[in-house]
Write an enzyme that holds these catalytic residues in place. Structure first.
Site, PDB file in Angstrom:
ATOM      1  N   CYS A  91      38.889   1.979  22.579  1.00 48.99           N
ATOM      2  CA  CYS A  91      39.255   3.371  22.282  1.00 48.99           C
ATOM      3  C   CYS A  91      38.209   4.074  21.426  1.00 48.99           C
ATOM      4  CB  CYS A  91      40.570   3.423  21.519  1.00 48.99           C
ATOM      5  SG  CYS A  91      41.906   2.632  22.380  1.00 48.99           S
ATOM      6  N   ARG A 103      31.995   2.789  25.648  1.00 50.08           N
ATOM      7  CA  ARG A 103      32.806   1.762  24.997  1.00 50.08           C
ATOM      8  C   ARG A 103      33.787   1.115  25.972  1.00 50.08           C
ATOM      9  NH1 ARG A 103      32.909   3.147  19.189  1.00 50.08           N
ATOM     10  NH2 ARG A 103      34.980   2.299  18.934  1.00 50.08           N
ATOM     11  N   TRP A 130      41.570   2.566  25.739  1.00 48.46           N
ATOM     12  CA  TRP A 130      41.464   1.256  26.381  1.00 48.46           C
ATOM     13  C   TRP A 130      42.816   0.593  26.132  1.00 48.46           C
ATOM     14  CZ3 TRP A 130      41.465  -3.966  24.840  1.00 48.46           C
ATOM     15  CH2 TRP A 130      40.901  -4.860  25.748  1.00 48.46           C
ATOM     16  N   ASN A 190      42.825   4.271  17.371  1.00 49.35           N
ATOM     17  CA  ASN A 190      42.081   3.117  17.852  1.00 49.35           C
ATOM     18  C   ASN A 190      42.573   1.927  17.045  1.00 49.35           C
ATOM     19  OD1 ASN A 190      40.234   1.195  18.563  1.00 49.35           O
ATOM     20  ND2 ASN A 190      38.469   2.174  17.581  1.00 49.35           N
ATOM     21  N   GLY A 191      42.979   0.841  17.713  1.00 48.54           N
ATOM     22  CA  GLY A 191      43.476  -0.331  16.989  1.00 48.54           C
ATOM     23  C   GLY A 191      44.829  -0.743  17.531  1.00 48.54           C
ATOM     24  N   GLU A 201      25.881 -17.928  29.554  1.00 48.59           N
ATOM     25  CA  GLU A 201      25.610 -16.489  29.549  1.00 48.59           C
ATOM     26  C   GLU A 201      25.470 -15.961  30.993  1.00 48.59           C
ATOM     27  OE1 GLU A 201      25.896 -14.160  27.591  1.00 48.59           O
ATOM     28  OE2 GLU A 201      24.602 -12.554  28.281  1.00 48.59           O
ATOM     29  N   LYS A 251      27.843 -13.091  32.565  1.00 49.94           N
ATOM     30  CA  LYS A 251      27.318 -11.850  33.152  1.00 49.94           C
ATOM     31  C   LYS A 251      27.854 -11.677  34.566  1.00 49.94           C
ATOM     32  CE  LYS A 251      26.107 -10.098  30.405  1.00 49.94           C
ATOM     33  NZ  LYS A 251      25.741 -10.296  29.035  1.00 49.94           N
ATOM     34  N   GLU A 267      31.688 -10.853  34.543  1.00 48.12           N
ATOM     35  CA  GLU A 267      32.086  -9.535  34.023  1.00 48.12           C
ATOM     36  C   GLU A 267      31.610  -8.395  34.927  1.00 48.12           C
ATOM     37  OE1 GLU A 267      30.511  -8.187  30.174  1.00 48.12           O
ATOM     38  OE2 GLU A 267      28.905  -9.638  30.394  1.00 48.12           O
ATOM     39  N   HIS A 323      32.444 -35.400  34.779  1.00 53.05           N
ATOM     40  CA  HIS A 323      33.700 -35.595  34.046  1.00 53.05           C
ATOM     41  C   HIS A 323      34.804 -34.653  34.526  1.00 53.05           C
ATOM     42  CE1 HIS A 323      31.663 -38.381  31.486  1.00 53.05           C
ATOM     43  NE2 HIS A 323      30.710 -37.497  31.236  1.00 53.05           N
ATOM     44  N   LYS A 370      32.790  -1.792  25.380  1.00 49.74           N
ATOM     45  CA  LYS A 370      31.519  -2.106  24.732  1.00 49.74           C
ATOM     46  C   LYS A 370      31.731  -2.546  23.294  1.00 49.74           C
ATOM     47  CE  LYS A 370      27.063  -2.321  24.580  1.00 49.74           C
ATOM     48  NZ  LYS A 370      26.533  -3.530  25.247  1.00 49.74           N
TER      49      LYS A 370
END
Ligand code: F6R
Length: 605
Positions: free
Chosen positions: A2, A27, A74, A98-99, A478, A482, A485, A501, A600
């Site tokens: 948000c 964001r 968001w 926001n929160g 990583e 990537k 997402e 394993h 973001k």
């Protein structure tokens, strides 16, 4: 996550709020809204999807208000629809938030008993009704503080009132909020980036602060209703202007900027004359460090994991790595001789901030590795090591990862030198090699055409695996992050030696497997693991800097990157993986800069 905007002016604010909301789009969000005081009443407009939709609504239904609040949401509580979009308004008050309000269910029950009728499924609407209720009996500042006292959880708030129709109010606990000062108007914003086009004079709110903005004045209060003074900062002029230029999207621009990121960062930390690393006023004597604890989330966590291999090779200091959301709830033995390092691009990640806060409360030494130097994490930690990457707008972190690894590598080298654990000769050699990194990155970027071809093989895949050993293992993690997402394809990273394993059971005919096998001390072992995958039908994409000694006709594709110092190889290995994620997403026509469900700046827990 948000984003909040508020403007108190003497001219219509709608267009500036919309433009600032567009700055906050990076964001990540799913709906947007705005409220102004127009003709003495609260005028609220909201939509699902992009700020462009809101702009269209306002074009048909213009608002002339000279003060207002705006929001990109968001979703946390309640699906992303128009009703749940912010602002949430009563006749008297309009709120953007926001929160997360953790006790919203109990508060809602109490308010319903008093006759308040909720329209949305959000946690935010309780704030609207609490403010409305306290306003009946209290003045402005008391109303706000009485409301805030009732709230558990984290928040940054923007509020406007029908009764106080010349002010915008902001309040903060746990989520970032800044005030900007303009000419005959003042601003509220979730971050300085959203305000930068309007002003470079900023004040950051601390937890418990309230700000009251009119068009020509800003006042601050604390939680006991006392007026307080706050520092006004002048933001640095950013050389890296956050515009796409000729690039299709921010992510490709940011991938292609990585040689510059490395160059700038090296220039900032390496003294060209002395050929030494600049690290003045470090808050702990390197010789006295008993343990280094590195903390971050997502990509920043992967940077921490990669650096473990450097710290362990270059020093005798025990290293511990943790994701912030775990660290903050562990039963820890804090030690004043330990160094606690927090890695975050945004510097606003709620979990990382909470982990830092925990360390601060236990009076241990903290250092942050940050891109946004004005951020909460940078301002709270004892010592800041900026990565100098410039604004990163694409939700998926790319150049910040390179910057984070680089600063961590530089830190490991300097600590090793200060503790006399690396010879002077090796130290100088490593610094000389480090200076070649920008060119090596640039050269590695030339693999894009090949990656574009490889990407096609991932389109129909139902999943994929990334393998590596040593410092290539976090890079495999990583690469998988990537890819998942950006392309929404299931992807997992594993240490290559772990396959037998369990994960080997996943290998079947045609499953794409990316193997990272640089010529290091693990090389032969990784290649054996690769053969095990090939033997079971896996379609292997090998990335190496030593292809001539690998005999396998059954490798689907081998990508050769430059040979360099082992410590620099993780930087180069990262590039093809970023490009792979980019091109798979691109072939699938997905939103590269704003992947679904992601944000973001992750300012909720
Ligand atoms: C992945 C990504 C995230 C962030 C994570 C931490 O591409 O961007 O995993 O790395 O949310 O964010 P910062 O670094 O801002 O603390």
């Amino acid at each position: 996550m948000c984003g909040i905007i508020g403007i108190a002016s003497n001219k219509s604010v709608t267009s500036n709020i919309i433009q600032s909301l567009k700055k906050l789009e990076y964001r990540g969000y799913d709906s947007a809204g705005i409220a102004t005081i127009t003709k003495g009443e609260i005028d609220e407009n909201k939509c699902t999807g992009r700020v462009d939709n809101l702009e269209k609504i306002l074009f048909k239904n213009p608002s002339s208000g000279v003060l207002g609040i705006g929001h990109v949401r968001w979703a946390t509580h309640g699906v992303p629809n128009q009703v749940n979009a912010h602002p949430h308004s009563s006749e008297e008050v309009s709120v953007v938030h926001n929160g997360i309000i953790e006790n919203s269910s109990e508060l809602k029950k109490d308010l319903e008993k008093k006759g308040y009728r909720f329209k949305s499924q959000t946690d935010t609407e309780v704030i609207t009704f609490l403010l409305t209720d306290f306003l009946k009996n209290f003045d402005l500042i008391n109303t706000i503080n009485k409301t805030l006292e009732k709230l558990h959880g984290s928040f940054a708030l923007g509020i406007i009132f029908k009764k106080y129709n010349n002010i915008v109010v902001g309040a903060r606990r746990g989520s970032p909020l800044a005030v900007g000062y303009g000419h005959e108007e003042n601003y509220l914003g979730s971050d300085s980036y959203a305000l930068k086009s309007m002003t470079n004079k900023i004040t950051y709110l601390d937890d418990g602060d309230i700000c009251v903005l009119t068009n020509n004045k800003v006042e601050f209060y604390n939680s006991t209703n006392i007026k307080i003074n706050k520092e006004v900062l002048t933001l640095s002029d950013d050389k890296h202007i956050a515009e796409k230029g000729d690039y299709k999207d921010f992510m490709s621009k940011e991938i292609y900027e990585q040689n510059i990121t490395a160059k700038t960062c090296i220039k900032e930390y390496i003294d060209q004359l002395r050929g030494d690393i600049n690290l003045y006023n470090f808050p702990i004597k390197p010789q006295e460090i008993e343990k280094i604890i590195l903390i971050g989330c997502g990509t920043a966590y992967h940077a921490c994991l990669t650096s473990k291999y450097w710290f362990e090779e270059l020093t005798t200091i025990p290293i511990e790595i943790d994701v912030a959301s775990e660290f903050r709830y562990r039963k820890l033995q804090f030690n004043k001789k330990n160094l606690y390092v927090f890695v975050s691009q945004s510097g606003e990640t709620a979990d990382t901030f909470a982990a830092l806060d925990l360390c601060k409360k236990n009076n241990v030494i903290t250092c942050s590795i940050i891109n946004v130097v004005e951020s909460s994490i940078a301002r709270t930690s004892d010592f800041v090591l900026p990565i100098h990457a410039g604004p990163e707008i694409g939700v998926a972190s790319t150049k910040a990862f390179i910057g984070q690894m680089l600063v961590l590598y530089i830190l490991s080298l300097k600590i090793s030198e200060a503790r006399k654990e690396i010879s002077k000769l090796d130290y100088i050699k490593k610094i000389t090699e480090l200076k070649t990194l920008p060119d090596l990155i640039k050269k590695t970027l030339e693999c894009e055409d090949k990656i574009q071809v490889i990407a096609k093989d991932f389109l129909e895949a139902k999943g994929t695996i990334f393998l590596g050993r040593g410092s290539s293992f976090p890079i495999a993690l990583e690469g998988a992050l990537k890819l998942k997402e950006l392309s929404y394809l299931h992807a997992e990273g594993y240490p290559a030696g772990e396959m037998k394993h369990g994960p080997l059971a996943l290998i079947e005919e045609g499953l794409p497997v990316v193997v990272l096998a640089p010529k290091d001390k693990y090389f032969e072992k990784t290649i054996s693991n690769m053969q095990e995958v090939i033997a079971r039908g896996g379609k292997v994409f090998l990335i190496t800097n030593e292809s001539k000694n690998i005999i396998s006709e059954n490798i689907r594709f081998t990508l050769e990157i430059s040979k360099t110092d082992d410590y620099l190889t993780p930087f180069l290995m990262t590039i093809p993986l970023q490009l792979l994620a980019y091109h798979v997403a691109s072939l699938k026509n997905l939103d590269i800069d704003k992947p679904r469900n992601l944000a973001k700046s992750v300012t909720v827990e």
